[in-house]
Motif scaffolding. Structure first.
Motif, PDB file in Angstrom:
ATOM      1  N   TRP A 293      -0.396 -31.812  36.557  1.00  0.00           N
ATOM      2  CA  TRP A 293       0.051 -30.943  35.474  1.00  0.00           C
ATOM      3  C   TRP A 293       0.814 -29.782  36.001  1.00  0.00           C
ATOM      4  CZ3 TRP A 293       0.774 -27.105  32.327  1.00  0.00           C
ATOM      5  CH2 TRP A 293       0.178 -25.894  32.585  1.00  0.00           C
ATOM      6  N   ALA A 294       0.375 -29.237  37.105  1.00  0.00           N
ATOM      7  CA  ALA A 294       1.043 -28.076  37.640  1.00  0.00           C
ATOM      8  C   ALA A 294       2.379 -28.438  38.216  1.00  0.00           C
ATOM      9  CB  ALA A 294       0.183 -27.465  38.711  1.00  0.00           C
ATOM     10  N   ALA A 295       2.447 -29.593  38.851  1.00  0.00           N
ATOM     11  CA  ALA A 295       3.657 -29.944  39.550  1.00  0.00           C
ATOM     12  C   ALA A 295       4.804 -30.139  38.606  1.00  0.00           C
ATOM     13  CB  ALA A 295       3.436 -31.212  40.331  1.00  0.00           C
ATOM     14  N   GLY A 296       4.556 -30.742  37.453  1.00  0.00           N
ATOM     15  CA  GLY A 296       5.645 -31.001  36.532  1.00  0.00           C
ATOM     16  C   GLY A 296       6.270 -29.732  36.043  1.00  0.00           C
ATOM     17  N   ASN A 297       5.443 -28.812  35.606  1.00  0.00           N
ATOM     18  CA  ASN A 297       5.976 -27.545  35.131  1.00  0.00           C
ATOM     19  C   ASN A 297       6.645 -26.791  36.264  1.00  0.00           C
ATOM     20  OD1 ASN A 297       5.101 -27.423  32.294  1.00  0.00           O
ATOM     21  ND2 ASN A 297       3.093 -27.607  33.194  1.00  0.00           N
ATOM     22  N   SER A 298       6.057 -26.835  37.436  1.00  0.00           N
ATOM     23  CA  SER A 298       6.631 -26.120  38.573  1.00  0.00           C
ATOM     24  C   SER A 298       7.981 -26.702  38.939  1.00  0.00           C
ATOM     25  CB  SER A 298       5.696 -26.202  39.780  1.00  0.00           C
ATOM     26  OG  SER A 298       4.445 -25.683  39.456  1.00  0.00           O
ATOM     27  N   SER A 299       8.090 -28.009  38.907  1.00  0.00           N
ATOM     28  CA  SER A 299       9.363 -28.646  39.249  1.00  0.00           C
ATOM     29  C   SER A 299      10.440 -28.272  38.257  1.00  0.00           C
ATOM     30  CB  SER A 299       9.204 -30.162  39.271  1.00  0.00           C
ATOM     31  OG  SER A 299       8.307 -30.544  40.262  1.00  0.00           O
ATOM     32  N   ALA A 300      10.083 -28.178  37.000  1.00  0.00           N
ATOM     33  CA  ALA A 300      11.055 -27.808  35.987  1.00  0.00           C
ATOM     34  C   ALA A 300      11.316 -26.308  35.993  1.00  0.00           C
ATOM     35  CB  ALA A 300      10.567 -28.245  34.615  1.00  0.00           C
ATOM     36  N   LEU A 301      10.374 -25.538  36.487  1.00  0.00           N
ATOM     37  CA  LEU A 301      10.507 -24.076  36.465  1.00  0.00           C
ATOM     38  C   LEU A 301      11.498 -23.576  37.502  1.00  0.00           C
ATOM     39  CD1 LEU A 301       9.531 -21.340  35.378  1.00  0.00           C
ATOM     40  CD2 LEU A 301       7.616 -21.479  36.992  1.00  0.00           C
ATOM     41  N   PHE A 302      11.544 -24.218  38.677  1.00  0.00           N
ATOM     42  CA  PHE A 302      12.405 -23.764  39.770  1.00  0.00           C
ATOM     43  C   PHE A 302      13.402 -24.853  40.149  1.00  0.00           C
ATOM     44  CE2 PHE A 302       8.235 -21.707  40.451  1.00  0.00           C
ATOM     45  CZ  PHE A 302       8.610 -20.372  40.325  1.00  0.00           C
ATOM     46  N   LEU A 303      14.625 -24.446  40.383  1.00  0.00           N
ATOM     47  CA  LEU A 303      15.662 -25.389  40.769  1.00  0.00           C
ATOM     48  C   LEU A 303      15.310 -26.096  42.073  1.00  0.00           C
ATOM     49  CD1 LEU A 303      18.497 -26.619  40.447  1.00  0.00           C
ATOM     50  CD2 LEU A 303      19.407 -24.588  41.602  1.00  0.00           C
ATOM     51  N   THR A 304      14.724 -25.360  43.009  1.00  0.00           N
ATOM     52  CA  THR A 304      14.429 -25.936  44.325  1.00  0.00           C
ATOM     53  C   THR A 304      13.028 -26.510  44.428  1.00  0.00           C
ATOM     54  OG1 THR A 304      13.851 -23.689  45.046  1.00  0.00           O
ATOM     55  CG2 THR A 304      16.062 -24.483  45.561  1.00  0.00           C
ATOM     56  N   ALA A 305      12.328 -26.651  43.310  1.00  0.00           N
ATOM     57  CA  ALA A 305      10.962 -27.175  43.338  1.00  0.00           C
ATOM     58  C   ALA A 305      10.921 -28.691  43.420  1.00  0.00           C
ATOM     59  CB  ALA A 305      10.188 -26.712  42.111  1.00  0.00           C
ATOM     60  N   ALA A 307      13.529 -32.215  44.512  1.00  0.00           N
ATOM     61  CA  ALA A 307      14.805 -32.609  45.108  1.00  0.00           C
ATOM     62  C   ALA A 307      15.803 -33.091  44.063  1.00  0.00           C
ATOM     63  CB  ALA A 307      14.565 -33.691  46.152  1.00  0.00           C
ATOM     64  N   GLN A 308      15.302 -33.753  43.020  1.00  0.00           N
ATOM     65  CA  GLN A 308      16.219 -34.325  42.038  1.00  0.00           C
ATOM     66  C   GLN A 308      16.923 -33.264  41.202  1.00  0.00           C
ATOM     67  OE1 GLN A 308      12.943 -35.000  42.068  1.00  0.00           O
ATOM     68  NE2 GLN A 308      12.013 -34.535  40.079  1.00  0.00           N
ATOM     69  N   ASN A 309      16.379 -32.040  41.148  1.00  0.00           N
ATOM     70  CA  ASN A 309      17.006 -30.987  40.348  1.00  0.00           C
ATOM     71  C   ASN A 309      18.409 -30.672  40.848  1.00  0.00           C
ATOM     72  OD1 ASN A 309      14.589 -30.889  38.990  1.00  0.00           O
ATOM     73  ND2 ASN A 309      13.909 -28.964  39.884  1.00  0.00           N
ATOM     74  N   LEU A 310      18.528 -30.466  42.152  1.00  0.00           N
ATOM     75  CA  LEU A 310      19.835 -30.136  42.724  1.00  0.00           C
ATOM     76  C   LEU A 310      20.807 -31.303  42.589  1.00  0.00           C
ATOM     77  CD1 LEU A 310      18.424 -28.302  45.805  1.00  0.00           C
ATOM     78  CD2 LEU A 310      19.990 -27.265  44.182  1.00  0.00           C
ATOM     79  N   LEU A 311      20.289 -32.505  42.681  1.00  0.00           N
ATOM     80  CA  LEU A 311      21.162 -33.664  42.516  1.00  0.00           C
ATOM     81  C   LEU A 311      21.722 -33.718  41.097  1.00  0.00           C
ATOM     82  CD1 LEU A 311      22.364 -36.250  43.662  1.00  0.00           C
ATOM     83  CD2 LEU A 311      20.352 -37.448  42.842  1.00  0.00           C
ATOM     84  N   CYS A 312      20.892 -33.396  40.116  1.00  0.00           N
ATOM     85  CA  CYS A 312      21.360 -33.401  38.729  1.00  0.00           C
ATOM     86  C   CYS A 312      22.533 -32.442  38.551  1.00  0.00           C
ATOM     87  CB  CYS A 312      20.216 -33.013  37.787  1.00  0.00           C
ATOM     88  SG  CYS A 312      18.937 -34.273  37.586  1.00  0.00           S
ATOM     89  N   LEU A 313      22.404 -31.235  39.092  1.00  0.00           N
ATOM     90  CA  LEU A 313      23.488 -30.258  38.935  1.00  0.00           C
ATOM     91  C   LEU A 313      24.732 -30.687  39.707  1.00  0.00           C
ATOM     92  CD1 LEU A 313      21.769 -26.758  38.898  1.00  0.00           C
ATOM     93  CD2 LEU A 313      22.093 -28.443  37.073  1.00  0.00           C
TER      94      LEU A 313
END
Length: 585
Positions: A293-305, A307-313
């Motif tokens: 539960w924590a990881a999902g929100n944390s991953s969405a909360l920070f760009l660098t949380a 790896a796939q976040n930076l790829l999306c951008l």
């Protein structure tokens, strides 16, 4: 001759055949009630030492066995090597059917259509698994080059992609956290401060995960290397055992909150951007990759949380969607809905999936004892702290001073290597990093070439015309597309694979349907973080938590759906207001 006599005289004696009465004979099988006679005195004669095949004492034959039954000590047969036949045939058939049976649109070139067929066959193989992911991706790359669909340089162009290398380096950062024990120490401190009750334990783990996430961009490493060992230790101390009815005492709840919380966060962020409930529901599971539960929100909360976040951008950039000061912009957009979701999820799961043990008065003492045994913060931990502060600072403010995200990560890794926190063998042994580099670069490269060949624009225009035929407004179209993007993940076992395969196409569809561009890019990225916990195979973190043995499959699917509904409500209310306030739509 003298040498020959010496050699013969020192030659060991040749074995003498045993006398006839000592030779082995094949006896007829005897009834079970009979036993063989005791060995005669003749076997103790000196001639027995000359027998070419010394006797061995065999284990007794059990009544339930037959003379032909296999011994337990017989080594197991190695698994069959090579590709799995049925998944191989299906994966190839999909690509061949598109190439030779499906009609090619007039506006699509033969080269583009052939690349699309190879790409679809590659995606099918990633889902069905005829070979390991990296091996199958390499076969797809080979097919593209061998058929002259892509030149060698174009096929391998994504191997120089900055974001992919940033993902690889993030694996090394995660290894540093685990190797130094820094992540374990941080989580243990929160258990000490908040762990007097089961709900407090959940919040302590959730908050500590959020603190670690921006500097540890691997959700699987956070789950398996930091939080799951702590959860198991706490659960076993409360006599809550895996694969046992006692798991419901404590372990099931802690694992499920970490597991489902991950999904919620990701989902929330996506829907929050759109402010639409339906979209939020679909986005809820993506974040499951991290501590549930924590990881999902944390991953969405920070760009660098994650790896796939930076790829999306990065993929959004290739389609002309530029997000200025991405780290800060991402955090601003995700902050309010993610934090509300972060705080609400443990409590709501506490009500719908309650643990049998409500109070854990011994947990703070256990955490304090563990910290005492760990001793003071080591030099390597201080180096890790300083390096991560530097890296995160450069990720936030790097654009202003001309330092890109990947250069910041390279500087951080160089410091860890120079000061001995990591050695090169640590990097070489991080096989998941190199495997990700191989298969992810193949997918991203193919997706980029599909965009260059016009396949993505053709698909998006077709979808846009279909949506227009139903007279859908952009909010309605947004919901349909986000829901489709989310539901398709039931076919994927990797969030990054999902991004590489579908993000560009779905973003183009959003834009063609009239959805605001920045909103589309962020919503899909948040959505990606949220569907990591919808199933036990939807992400690396999901597999880690499910494999711990504290949750059963029906609960994973049931609570995943319920959590998605809850996240939809949170993002539909908080997200809509917040994104409107920020001017995203």
């Amino acid at each position: 001759m003298e040498r020959l006599r010496l050699a013969v005289s020192h030659r060991p004696p040749l074995p003498v055949p045993a006398p006839p009465h000592l030779r082995r004979r094949h006896l007829p099988s005897l009834p079970a009630s009979l036993s063989l006679p005791r060995t005669s005195h003749a076997l103790s004669s000196p001639h027995h030492r000359l027998s070419p095949a010394p006797r061995r004492r065999l284990p007794p034959l059990l009544a339930s066995q037959t003379p032909n039954s296999k011994s337990e000590s017989e080594p197991a047969r190695p698994p069959a090597a090579g590709a799995k036949l049925v998944p191989l045939v299906v994966s190839l058939a999909i690509g061949l059917a598109v190439r030779f049976l499906a009609p090619r649109p007039a506006e699509v070139s033969l080269q583009a259509w052939q690349l699309l067929s190879i790409f679809l066959s590659t995606i099918a193989g990633l889902v069905l698994g005829p070979l390991p992911v990296g091996a199958w991706a390499f076969l797809g790359l080979t097919a593209a080059v061998a058929t002259h669909t892509l030149p060698f340089a174009a096929a391998f162009s994504a191997f120089t992609n900055e974001v992919i290398w940033l993902i690889v380096i993030s694996f090394f950062f995660a290894r540093g956290f685990v190797k130094t024990g820094l992540g374990d120490r941080i989580a243990t401190y929160f258990v000490k401060w908040l762990g007097s009750s089961t709900l407090g334990l959940s919040y302590g783990l959730t908050i500590s995960e959020a603190c670690i996430a921006p500097a540890m961009p691997s959700t699987t490493a956070r789950a398996g290397g930091v939080f799951l060992p702590i959860i198991k230790s706490l659960s076993l101390s409360a006599e809550s055992k895996p694969n046992d009815p006692s798991s419901r005492k404590l372990g099931s709840y802690l694992v499920m909150t970490q597991f489902q919380g991950t999904n919620s966060r990701g989902d929330y962020d996506s829907c929050g951007i759109a402010g639409l409930a339906r979209c939020l529901l679909d986005l809820t599971s993506p974040n499951a990759e991290e501590l549930p539960w924590a990881a999902g929100n944390s991953s969405a909360l920070f760009l660098t949380a994650a790896a796939q976040n930076l790829l999306c951008l990065k993929l959004a950039e290739e389609l002309g969607v530029i997000i200025p000061n991405p780290w800060v912009s991402w955090f601003k957009a995700a902050s309010l809905p993610a934090i509300v979701s972060l705080l609400a999820t443990p409590y709501l799961l506490y009500k719908i999936f309650p643990p049998e043990i409500k109070d854990t008065p011994d947990a703070p003492a256990l955490a304090a004892d563990k910290l005492k045994r760990m001793g003071p913060v080591t030099k390597n931990e201080w180096v890790m702290i300083g390096t991560m502060i530097l890296a995160v600072s450069l990720w936030i403010f790097g654009d202003a001073i001309g330092v890109s995200s990947v250069v910041a990560a390279m500087l951080g890794l160089s410091i860890l290597l120079l000061l001995g926190v990591l050695d090169w063998d640590d990097c070489l042994n991080e096989t998941s990093a190199w495997d990700t580099l191989a298969w992810f670069a193949v997918l991203v490269g193919m997706a980029g070439q599909l965009t260059n060949f016009g396949i993505v624009s053709w698909m998006s225009s077709c979808v846009a015309k279909l949506l227009e035929s139903f007279s859908l407004s952009w909010p309605a179209a947004f919901c349909v597309l986000e829901a489709s993007y989310f539901l398709i993940h039931y076919l994927f076992a990797s969030q990054t694979g999902h991004v590489g395969a579908l993000y560009s196409a779905f973003l183009a569809m959003h834009i063609a349907a009239g959805v605001p561009r920045v909103l589309s890019a962020l919503a899909l990225a948040f959505n990606t973080n949220l569907f990591g916990a919808i199933t036990h195979y939807s992400s690396g973190q999901a597999a880690v938590y499910f494999g711990a043995g504290y949750v059963v499959l029906p609960d994973v699917f049931r609570l995943g759906f319920i959590t998605a509904l809850i996240n939809t409500l949170i993002w539909g209310v908080v997200g809509t207001i917040w994104w409107k306030f920020l001017g995203l739509y």
